[in-house]
Scaffold this motif. Structure first.
Motif, mmCIF file in Angstrom:
data_model
loop_
_atom_site.group_PDB
_atom_site.id
_atom_site.type_symbol
_atom_site.label_atom_id
_atom_site.label_comp_id
_atom_site.label_asym_id
_atom_site.label_seq_id
_atom_site.Cartn_x
_atom_site.Cartn_y
_atom_site.Cartn_z
ATOM 1 N N UNK A 151 5.211 15.118 -5.748
ATOM 2 C CA UNK A 151 4.415 13.934 -4.815
ATOM 3 C C UNK A 151 3.408 14.920 -4.116
ATOM 4 N N UNK B 51 -0.784 12.245 -1.745
ATOM 5 C CA UNK B 51 -0.028 10.959 -1.760
ATOM 6 C C UNK B 51 1.028 10.540 -0.780
ATOM 7 N N UNK C 216 6.187 5.166 -9.586
ATOM 8 C CA UNK C 216 6.718 6.302 -8.689
ATOM 9 C C UNK C 216 7.386 5.558 -7.468
ATOM 10 N N UNK C 217 6.712 4.904 -6.943
ATOM 11 C CA UNK C 217 6.827 3.686 -5.512
ATOM 12 C C UNK C 217 8.367 3.363 -6.019
ATOM 13 N N UNK D 28 8.363 -1.524 2.398
ATOM 14 C CA UNK D 28 9.285 -2.084 1.564
ATOM 15 C C UNK D 28 10.793 -2.194 1.951
ATOM 16 N N UNK E 25 4.085 9.419 -14.805
ATOM 17 C CA UNK E 25 4.109 8.109 -14.048
ATOM 18 C C UNK E 25 3.087 7.857 -12.972
ATOM 19 N N UNK E 26 2.703 6.664 -13.022
ATOM 20 C CA UNK E 26 1.620 6.018 -11.974
ATOM 21 C C UNK E 26 2.277 5.815 -10.773
ATOM 22 N N UNK E 27 1.156 5.455 -9.794
ATOM 23 C CA UNK E 27 1.728 5.260 -8.475
ATOM 24 C C UNK E 27 2.828 4.129 -8.222
ATOM 25 N N UNK E 28 2.968 3.173 -8.724
ATOM 26 C CA UNK E 28 3.768 1.826 -8.465
ATOM 27 C C UNK E 28 5.165 2.283 -9.148
ATOM 28 N N UNK F 104 10.467 13.730 -8.788
ATOM 29 C CA UNK F 104 8.962 13.507 -8.764
ATOM 30 C C UNK F 104 8.105 14.422 -7.884
ATOM 31 N N UNK G 15 4.221 3.051 2.533
ATOM 32 C CA UNK G 15 4.726 1.952 1.649
ATOM 33 C C UNK G 15 6.116 1.885 1.468
ATOM 34 N N UNK G 16 6.776 2.978 1.154
ATOM 35 C CA UNK G 16 8.200 2.833 1.113
ATOM 36 C C UNK G 16 9.052 2.389 2.446
ATOM 37 N N UNK H 200 3.064 7.106 0.243
ATOM 38 C CA UNK H 200 4.178 6.738 0.084
ATOM 39 C C UNK H 200 5.084 6.473 1.353
#
Lengths: 488, 96, 486
Positions: B19, B23, C355-356, B34, C350-353, B17, B30-31, B27
């Motif tokens: 990034x 961004x 990808x998350x 989580x 892909x969107x942000x969610x 991916x 948020x990661x 991430x």
């Protein structure tokens, strides 16, 4: 090409063999598995990894894996699991390969190989698991691009992993050939190495003799013939010893064998993708193999190569080596037995048949690149020829000539003998007349012989044979020559 | 678990991916949150508990007969492909 | 009575009685979509031409005496189900250009039953979301209050049914994606037992949790459509070969003597008080209908959200690897090499969610973390499953709220994934254990609907539907329409 390992070093090899299973459809879809189809014509939605599609397991693939397990004395897992091996590669449509990881279908088997000195060695088979094959990347005809053909994607594979029990390239080849013979006996793989139905990766390391821990290993990929496996291993062993003796160390990596240059080289592209994130495939449930299923498969097991070779040695009085050669394929063994049967059996017939099947017959097959099924002389035909040797209609030497004609014209031995007048002369009067004529024509040699120059005997054999166009019965000729040359 | 920028870059690479720089901190944040959130599972005693991969306990894999059921439909299936030549899916050169 | 206020059963009866034709019925709903979809954003694709052709075929079948019970009934599919020849986007830029070359089993079965496809509904991207805000096609609006979300991920289906732009729609539920939006828009929604409805052709999010189901005004409507969708499919290894009972025929089963377990863990902190009060009132009503109500406990259930947020991302990280810009889907412009092709195609598509979640899943499966995260979650999943098994040894059904709050404002939770994930706190358990569960409307907080959740044992859909139907025979929450859509 004698490749004695350099003094002081020991080689450790383990093989990972990928055998494409001879199913008609793919392991998880109803696409055909035929080789050589037009690009992507045998890749359906499942094989292409289309969103929403799901795998359903082919019963035949499981049956074949169990068959292999039984033939190698392995444990058949009552419950095995399919896992996903995750990595990105253009020939891998889903971004993961469905394989088996923690619970393979076959574990703890073994095979015995015959070493050059005649002793036997047991090679452990750690595991054999089911998985799907990937597609192919093609690099020709596209400018700075690759083309992906997914016909092969989803073809069932049995990955057969040996213990690191092999100590030389020769042992590795003996084991590889043994597995090759076995899978064809079991009719679970066609064994075609050119088409990639039977492939091998070799894990090679070296260590100083006396050390117990293994050295760092390299995995050699892309070796598609027995000869290349041997050469690749030998190259790699030399390379590793050179590195270590030069004070360097071996980097664990995947290496590619280049047959044109006869060398292995590092595959950098494979280096990054080594965190495969295996986990149980949630699209597939655990595979249960019941004792009834195992029994059903066991009932279909043919006589295995080792059993057959043992029987051949005992029953036909053959050496272990000859028995091994004749049982290297089921077709060859069947051919041999058909010849012996047609001759009515017996030790002499068995030996004669063995010499011919391993000799001229195999040589002609190889020369013309034919299979037993398409051989120009069928078993009954060869038996017909050998019968004429047995009843002394022709000599062994003439028989070779007859065989060549039979092969060329696909005809019976008797027809060749008749048409070419090759029938052996056993009439002693006719042979004596021929000898007399030769003696008369060569008075000088005759005198020398009689004066004690014994080695001229051969000259007279040759001349008389020539005069009879090779048809004189050799034993009779010898006897009569001795008598007549000796003088009145 | 608090992840670093490097960790997230590594994960994004493994997942293929891209990034962007902008961004990345989002991430990382948020990661990390989580992972910290799911770490409450560590407090549970799961010794002697069998992992559950599937809600259908006791169900086993069905086996299909070995039969070819498919015909060549590559033209239809390649209707969605971004780049095709000679019936092959075209990608930048694969280097081995 | 206007056509769109009738239930599915009533519409089927009207078609049978030739009170109106399938073409007339289809035109009616297409007109409603035409009028209201711009405001709600419930549909990604409207298949008007195809719908009219389907309807004409259904009318012809009826004239020829070949009509089935659902012939001519209009419906919509969540845009996660593959539809042959029709764009199937999964709410993602990745599949914005994707035309499925085949029908999902669900689509095939419902088409064979003579239903009329009106279109494909909006959804959270790849079904990852609880508010329908992660869609590439923009958020769906809740017909009860356009400033609020309709829930997710089947938010388009939910909003379309709530506004009666379609009588019934399919959905999928991985962690609550049918039940939570059904609750938030005041309709009924059922997620059947895992394995009941084929997953073939349903684009996978988390394979061991995903299950197709129905969003409809009433339990009776759910029963009708589910009966036509469910059943064994040899193309799905996880499909179960258990006969499908006649759900509609079983609806009349009384609640008398049915043992209802009130899940203690569902009434803890975090449950909005007014929502809780509506749910408790509904439970009291069930008791009044003859049910035997007891309190039960599933002590590990509060762990379902963290368990889910390991298992679902792990599976999704692998399931979504096939989107690589090679065979289908978005491909970046001018890739300089293979790695660039993968990274940019996926990064852009892909969107942000999504990808998350892919990254979360990639991490929990990676070397060194597998045991600590993934294996641990699988073990806790076992514990949660065992809790449910123990509960169902004592009771016939479990009840509680579907969602901790009514619909929330669009944008309110988008920046905080954990808060968003906690929306599914009451729904995820049923997915982890593969249980059938449904949400039915049970009142309002202000003008926003509240849902009551019923959870049954494996293959207990009939029991769940019958209880819901008994409740709906005594209440009219499921008949109420949002203002402006009457």
């Amino acid at each position: 090409m004698s490749q004695a390992v350099r003094e002081g070093w020991e080689v450790v090899i383990g093989l990972e063999i990928h055998a494409q299973l001879a199913t008609t459809s793919k392991i998880f879809s109803g696409s055909a598995t035929a080789y050589g189809a037009a690009p992507n014509s045998q890749a359906n939605l499942v094989d292409l990894g289309y969103p929403g599609t799901l795998p359903v397991l082919n019963r035949e693939a499981v049956r074949m894996a169990v068959k292999f397990g039984l033939a190698t004395g392995a444990t058949i897992a009552p419950r095995s699991i399919f896992a996903r091996k995750n990595y990105f590669y253009p020939d891998l449509p889903k971004g993961y390969q469905i394989s088996q990881y923690e619970r393979p279908v076959v574990e703890d088997g073994s095979l015995e190989i015959l070493l050059e000195d005649g002793t036997k060695k047991t090679i452990g088979i750690t595991r054999a698991h089911l998985e799907e094959d990937a597609g192919k990347s093609l690099h020709e005809g596209l400018a700075n691009a690759s083309g992906i053909d997914l016909n092969r994607a989803g073809t069932p594979l049995l990955e057969i992993v040996s213990e690191p029990d092999l100590r030389s390239a020769k042992e590795a080849i003996a084991y590889l050939k043994k597995v090759h013979t076995l899978v064809r006996y079991l009719e679970i793989c066609d064994g075609n190495m050119q088409e990639g139905s039977f492939r091998c990766d070799a894990n090679v390391s070296v260590r100083r003799i006396g050390r117990t821990e293994f050295g760092t290993r390299c995995e050699i990929k892309n070796v598609n013939s027995f000869r290349f496996v041997e050469k690749a291993i030998n190259f790699e062993v030399e390379r590793q010893i050179d590195v270590l003796e030069g004070g360097g160390s071996i980097v664990q990596e995947t290496r590619l064998y280049d047959s044109a240059k006869d060398e292995t080289r590092s595959m950098r592209s494979k280096e990054q993708a080594n965190d495969y994130r295996y986990f149980p495939d949630p699209d597939l449930l655990p595979v249960t193999i019941t004792p009834a299923f195992v029994d059903e498969v066991r009932a279909t097991l043919p006589e295995l190569p080792d059993e057959k070779a043992g029987r051949f040695a005992l029953h036909y009085g053959l050496s272990a080596y000859d028995a091994g050669v004749l049982t290297a394929s089921r077709e060859l063994a069947d051919y041999y037995e058909a010849v012996v049967r047609a001759l009515g059996g017996g030790g002499a017939a068995a030996k004669l048949a063995a010499n011919w099947v391993m000799g001229d017959f195999s040589a002609f097959l190889n020369r013309d690149g034919l299979e037993i099924a398409t051989a120009r002389v069928p078993a009954a035909g060869l038996a017909g020829l050998l019968r004429r040797i047995q009843d002394e209609t022709i000599s062994g030497k003439i028989a070779k000539e007859v065989f060549e004609r039979m092969w060329a014209e696909a005809c019976e031995a008797d027809a060749v003998i008749e048409a070419r007048g090759l029938k052996q002369i056993t009439d002693s009067g006719a042979i004596e007349a021929a000898i007399a004529a030769v003696m008369a024509a060569n008075p000088k040699q005759l005198a020398e012989y009689r004066a004690g120059k014994d080695k001229l005997f051969g000259f007279f054999v040759g001349q008389t044979m020539k005069a009879t166009e090779g048809k004189a019965n050799p034993a009779q000729l010898n006897e009569l020559l001795k008598k007549l040359l000796g003088g009145p | 678990m608090s992840l670093s920028r490097r960790d997230v870059e590594g994960i994004a690479h493994l997942a293929r991916l891209e990034i962007t720089e902008g961004e990345l901190p989002v991430y990382v944040d948020s990661l990390s949150k989580i992972l910290s959130f799911v770490e409450q599972l560590n407090a549970v005693d799961t010794q002697a508990v069998e992992p559950m991969a599937h809600p259908l306990e006791g169900e086993t894999q069905r086996l299909r007969p070995d039969a070819v059921t498919e015909t060549d439909q590559h033209a239809k299936f390649q209707g969605n492909a971004p780049l095709v030549a000679q019936a092959l899916y075209v990608v930048p050169k694969v280097i081995e | 009575m206007s056509l769109h206020t009738r239930s599915l059963a009533e519409l089927a009866a009207g078609l049978r009685a030739k009170e109106f034709s399938a073409v007339e019925l289809t035109r009616h709903f297409l007109a409603r979509i035409e009028q209201a979809n711009a405001g709600l954003n419930a549909f990604v694709t409207v298949t008007a031409e195809r719908a009219l052709a389907d309807a004409a075929r259904a009318d012809a079948a009826r004239a020829a005496g070949r009509a089935g019970p659902l012939s001519g009934v209009p419906l919509a599919h969540k845009d996660i189900f593959c539809t042959d020849g029709i764009k199937t986007s999964c709410g993602s830029r990745m599949l914005d250009n994707f035309v499925a070359p085949y029908d999902a089993t669900v689509v095939e079965r419902l088409a064979a039953a003579g239903t009329v496809l009106l279109g494909k509904t909006n959804m959270d991207e790849f079904a990852m979301g609880s508010s329908n805000e992660t869609s590439y096609y923009g958020p769906v609006r809740n017909p009860w209050d356009p400033a609020t979300v309709p829930g997710g991920s089947s938010g388009g289906s939910a909003a379309a049914v709530a506004a009666r732009l379609v009588p019934v729609a399919t959905g999928t539920d991985t962690g609550g994606s049918i039940r939570q939006p059904a609750a938030l828009v005041g309709i009924s929604g059922i997620k059947p037992t895992y394995g009941r409805v084929s997953r073939y052709g349903m684009i996978a999010f988390a394979s061991s949790l995903d299950q197709g189901g129905v969003l409809a005004p009433s339990a009776e409507d759910c029963a009708l459509l589910l009966g036509a969708m469910a059943g064994f499919d040899p193309r799905d290894s996880t499909s179960v070969d258990v006969p499908v009972p006649d759900y509609a025929a079983g609806l009349a089963t009384s609640l008398k003597g049915v043992k209802l377990g009130v899940l203690k863990e569902f009434f803890s902190a975090g449950l909005d008080a007014a929502t809780g009060a509506r749910v408790e009132a509904a439970i009291a009503q069930l008791r009044a209908l003859g049910a035997d109500v007891v309190e039960v406990s599933c002590p590990n259930l509060p762990l379902s959200v963290p368990t889910y947020y390991v298992v679902a991302p792990a599976e999704c990280s692998s399931n979504l690897s096939r989107f690589d810009g090679v065979r289908f889907g978005h491909r970046c412009q001018g890739p300089k090499d293979l790695l660039d092709l993968y990274k940019r195609s996926r990064g852009e598509g892909f969107g942000a969610e999504v990808k998350r979640r892919i990254m979360t899943g990639t991490y929990v499966l990676s070397a060194g973390y597998y045991d600590a995260y993934y294996l641990k979650a699988q073990k806790v999943r076992s514990l949660i499953n065992a809790d449910f098994r123990r509960a169902f040894a004592e009771v016939d059904l479990l009840v509680g709220p579907t969602s901790p709050t009514p619909a929330f404002a669009i944008g309110a939770k988008v920046d905080d994934p954990i808060t968003m994930y906690l929306n599914d706190i009451y729904t995820i358990g049923a997915n982890l254990a593969g249980l059938p569960a449904m949400s039915v409307p049970c009142g309002f907080v202000g003008n926003l609907p509240v849902g009551l959740q019923l959870i049954g044992p494996h293959f207990g859909e009939a029991r769940v539907l019958a209880a819901a139907h008994a409740y709906q025979c005594e209440t009219d929450f499921h008949r109420r329409l949002p203002a402006g859509f009457a």
